[in-house]
Design an enzyme around this catalytic site. Structure first.
Site, PDB file in Angstrom:
ATOM      1  N   ALA A  22      29.495   8.506  26.362  1.00 27.65           N
ATOM      2  CA  ALA A  22      28.070   8.854  26.328  1.00 27.65           C
ATOM      3  C   ALA A  22      27.829  10.234  26.934  1.00 27.65           C
ATOM      4  CB  ALA A  22      27.249   7.799  27.068  1.00 27.65           C
ATOM      5  N   GLY A  25      28.793  12.628  24.268  1.00 29.62           N
ATOM      6  CA  GLY A  25      27.953  12.378  23.097  1.00 29.62           C
ATOM      7  C   GLY A  25      26.537  12.894  23.275  1.00 29.62           C
ATOM      8  N   ASP A  26      26.008  12.777  24.482  1.00 33.19           N
ATOM      9  CA  ASP A  26      24.674  13.294  24.786  1.00 33.19           C
ATOM     10  C   ASP A  26      24.642  14.800  24.512  1.00 33.19           C
ATOM     11  OD1 ASP A  26      22.011  13.435  25.944  1.00 33.19           O
ATOM     12  OD2 ASP A  26      22.948  14.145  27.788  1.00 33.19           O
ATOM     13  N   ALA A  27      25.637  15.501  24.999  1.00 35.55           N
ATOM     14  CA  ALA A  27      25.688  16.961  24.819  1.00 35.55           C
ATOM     15  C   ALA A  27      25.884  17.340  23.352  1.00 35.55           C
ATOM     16  CB  ALA A  27      26.801  17.552  25.671  1.00 35.55           C
ATOM     17  N   GLU A  30      22.620  16.558  21.398  1.00 34.90           N
ATOM     18  CA  GLU A  30      21.538  17.477  21.747  1.00 34.90           C
ATOM     19  C   GLU A  30      21.791  18.871  21.186  1.00 34.90           C
ATOM     20  OE1 GLU A  30      18.577  18.963  25.244  1.00 34.90           O
ATOM     21  OE2 GLU A  30      19.984  17.350  25.698  1.00 34.90           O
TER      22      GLU A  30
END
Length: 142
Positions: A22, A25-27, A30
């Site tokens: 995560a 994956g967030d980076a 985004e």
């Protein structure tokens, strides 16, 4: 000499816990959203931030992953990585949302992290495009 990190193969990515997936994956997600916004003509920083939250907030990601699941858009393998993130033991308090929404969002980010780390760019781009289209449709921005 600067050493550049390599992307992982599926075997290495399978060893990572849901929160690590995560995190990346967030980076990755985004960055894709930010690129989309710039390419669509958004240039003012305050406006960019406001527009980005439509796609990257925990609430938006939880809605997106529910849509993916309702429409059966994920493969069995993708479901596994979503669940790995969703079922993670979280030691922080969810900000601006309830814990269920936060966990679903973490699962979404873990899925994106897995796709990023295993170089499944075509699939990650496909899912990101579906995210953008679905959010735009839900908010009347077609």
């Amino acid at each position: 000499m600067e050493k550049r990190a390599k992307l992982m193969d599926k075997k290495e990515a399978k060893l990572l816990n849901g929160l690590a997936l995560a995190y990346i994956g967030d980076a990755a997600y985004e960055l894709s959203i930010r690129q989309y916004l710039l390419e669509s003509g958004q240039t003012r920083p305050n406006q960019l931030h406001h527009q980005a939250t439509r796609y990257v907030s925990a609430k938006a990601q939880a809605k997106i992953i529910r849509y993916f699941k309702d429409e059966q858009l994920l493969t069995e393998e993708e479901e596994t990585y979503y669940k790995r993130g969703r079922n993670s033991k979280i030691n922080t308090k969810a900000k601006n949302t309830d814990i269920q929404t936060y966990l679903q969002s973490t699962g979404f980010e873990a899925l994106m992290g897995y796709l990023y780390l295993t170089k499944q760019e075509k699939r990650r781009n496909e899912l990101t495009t579906l995210c953008i289209q679905w959010i735009n449709q839900q908010e009347g921005f077609n």
